[in-house]
Design a protein around this motif. Structure first.
Motif, PDB file in Angstrom:
ATOM      1  N   VAL A   1       0.679  -1.339   0.342  1.00 17.40           N
ATOM      2  CA  VAL A   1      -0.059  -0.398  -0.018  1.00 17.40           C
ATOM      3  C   VAL A   1       1.101   1.052   0.048  1.00 17.40           C
ATOM      4  CG1 VAL A   1      -1.995   1.619   1.125  1.00 17.40           C
ATOM      5  CG2 VAL A   1      -2.168  -1.207   1.203  1.00 17.40           C
TER       6      VAL A   1
ATOM      7  N   HIS B   1      -2.334   4.632  -2.523  1.00 17.83           N
ATOM      8  CA  HIS B   1      -3.466   3.934  -2.344  1.00 17.83           C
ATOM      9  C   HIS B   1      -4.514   4.962  -1.497  1.00 17.83           C
ATOM     10  CE1 HIS B   1      -0.781   0.845  -4.464  1.00 17.83           C
ATOM     11  NE2 HIS B   1      -1.640   1.705  -5.160  1.00 17.83           N
TER      12      HIS B   1
ATOM     13  N   MET C   1      -8.081   5.589  -1.372  1.00 14.27           N
ATOM     14  CA  MET C   1      -9.180   5.684  -0.394  1.00 14.27           C
ATOM     15  C   MET C   1      -9.913   6.255   0.183  1.00 14.27           C
ATOM     16  SD  MET C   1      -9.232   2.086  -1.178  1.00 14.27           S
ATOM     17  CE  MET C   1     -10.016   0.978   0.924  1.00 14.27           C
TER      18      MET C   1
ATOM     19  N   LEU D   1      -6.243  -0.693  -6.674  1.00 11.82           N
ATOM     20  CA  LEU D   1      -6.849  -0.945  -5.274  1.00 11.82           C
ATOM     21  C   LEU D   1      -8.372  -2.553  -5.186  1.00 11.82           C
ATOM     22  CD1 LEU D   1      -7.806   2.900  -4.399  1.00 11.82           C
ATOM     23  CD2 LEU D   1      -5.961   1.309  -3.547  1.00 11.82           C
TER      24      LEU D   1
ATOM     25  N   LEU E   1      -8.705  -4.635  -1.776  1.00 10.86           N
ATOM     26  CA  LEU E   1      -8.987  -3.356  -1.142  1.00 10.86           C
ATOM     27  C   LEU E   1     -10.845  -2.571  -1.844  1.00 10.86           C
ATOM     28  CD1 LEU E   1      -5.894  -1.589  -0.719  1.00 10.86           C
ATOM     29  CD2 LEU E   1      -7.057  -2.630   0.648  1.00 10.86           C
ATOM     30  N   ILE E   2     -10.984  -2.167  -2.542  1.00 17.96           N
ATOM     31  CA  ILE E   2     -12.276  -1.454  -2.659  1.00 17.96           C
ATOM     32  C   ILE E   2     -13.054  -2.536  -4.033  1.00 17.96           C
ATOM     33  CG2 ILE E   2     -11.659   0.596  -3.597  1.00 17.96           C
ATOM     34  CD1 ILE E   2     -11.474   0.187  -5.767  1.00 17.96           C
TER      35      ILE E   2
ATOM     36  N   PRO F   1     -14.926   0.814  -0.627  1.00 18.56           N
ATOM     37  CA  PRO F   1     -14.342  -0.031   0.368  1.00 18.56           C
ATOM     38  C   PRO F   1     -14.670  -1.556   1.044  1.00 18.56           C
ATOM     39  CG  PRO F   1     -14.653   2.446   0.891  1.00 18.56           C
ATOM     40  CD  PRO F   1     -15.758   2.289  -0.073  1.00 18.56           C
ATOM     41  N   THR F   2     -14.031  -2.818  -0.103  1.00 16.76           N
ATOM     42  CA  THR F   2     -14.293  -3.392   0.903  1.00 16.76           C
ATOM     43  C   THR F   2     -14.114  -3.470   2.200  1.00 16.76           C
ATOM     44  OG1 THR F   2     -12.034  -4.170   1.052  1.00 16.76           O
ATOM     45  CG2 THR F   2     -13.760  -4.836  -1.006  1.00 16.76           C
TER      46      THR F   2
ATOM     47  N   HIS G   1     -11.447  -5.510   3.881  1.00 17.82           N
ATOM     48  CA  HIS G   1     -10.262  -5.448   4.099  1.00 17.82           C
ATOM     49  C   HIS G   1      -9.810  -3.856   3.322  1.00 17.82           C
ATOM     50  CE1 HIS G   1      -6.248  -7.066   3.724  1.00 17.82           C
ATOM     51  NE2 HIS G   1      -6.006  -6.807   2.668  1.00 17.82           N
ATOM     52  N   GLY G   2     -10.466  -3.076   2.834  1.00 16.60           N
ATOM     53  CA  GLY G   2     -10.064  -2.088   2.904  1.00 16.60           C
ATOM     54  C   GLY G   2     -10.908  -1.110   3.816  1.00 16.60           C
ATOM     55  N   SER G   3     -11.726  -1.185   4.215  1.00 16.03           N
ATOM     56  CA  SER G   3     -11.666  -0.583   5.966  1.00 16.03           C
ATOM     57  C   SER G   3     -11.321  -1.411   6.714  1.00 16.03           C
ATOM     58  CB  SER G   3     -13.197  -1.035   5.748  1.00 16.03           C
ATOM     59  OG  SER G   3     -14.164  -0.491   4.991  1.00 16.03           O
TER      60      SER G   3
END
Length: 151
Positions: free
Chosen positions: A36, A40, A44, A74, A79-80, A96-97, A99-101
């Motif tokens: 990351v 990135h 996000m 991403l 992540l998204i 965001p997924t 994982h992204g959150s």
């Protein structure tokens, strides 16, 4: 303390910024978010709860193509998601997924830890004054996440 020349401001701001970002990315790396980069994280933040690639480009100050390339990276990192739009199914909504959150939460905690170290070093009053000064500083026409000409 010796007077610091005004001309030092951009260099001090840049150095402090880089120090914060580098420390946060070291923490992200430790937490399993290897690869990351700062761009990135900014993307996000710009995506927020969701937006299109066109909106992402506008928020970042980059072309639609550059935003789509960032979104693809991403998505590849998990992540998204890119969901079809409700009105126009050709449009993709970036969200965001989990994982992204989680990455954003780790990042926020790392920023808080770093600013906490500033507070321990120079005191709450000085950090609060710095934050108030930066919040009041003119921003020009750019959005807070527009780093289009930042390498």
């Amino acid at each position: 303390m010796a007077q610091i020349a005004d001309v030092a401001m951009p260099f001090l701001l840049m150095s402090a910024f880089r120090g914060l970002v580098d420390a946060v990315h070291a923490r992200l790396d430790e937490a399993g978010f290897a690869g990351v980069r700062a761009t990135h994280g900014f993307a996000m933040q710009a995506i927020g709860e969701g937006c299109t690639s066109v909106e992402l480009g506008a928020r970042l100050g980059v072309s639609k193509q550059a935003a789509a390339k960032t979104a693809a990276a991403l998505a590849a990192m998990g992540l998204i998601t890119r969901e079809p739009g409700v009105i126009d199914r050709r449009e993709r909504i970036l969200r965001p997924t989990a994982h992204g959150s989680e990455m954003l939460a780790v990042s926020a905690a790392a920023f808080a830890r770093e600013v906490g170290q500033w507070r321990a070093r120079v005191g709450d009053r000085r950090v609060d004054a710095t934050l108030a000064t930066l919040a009041a500083a003119p921003r020009g026409q750019r959005s807070p996440t527009d780093l289009s000409d930042w390498g």
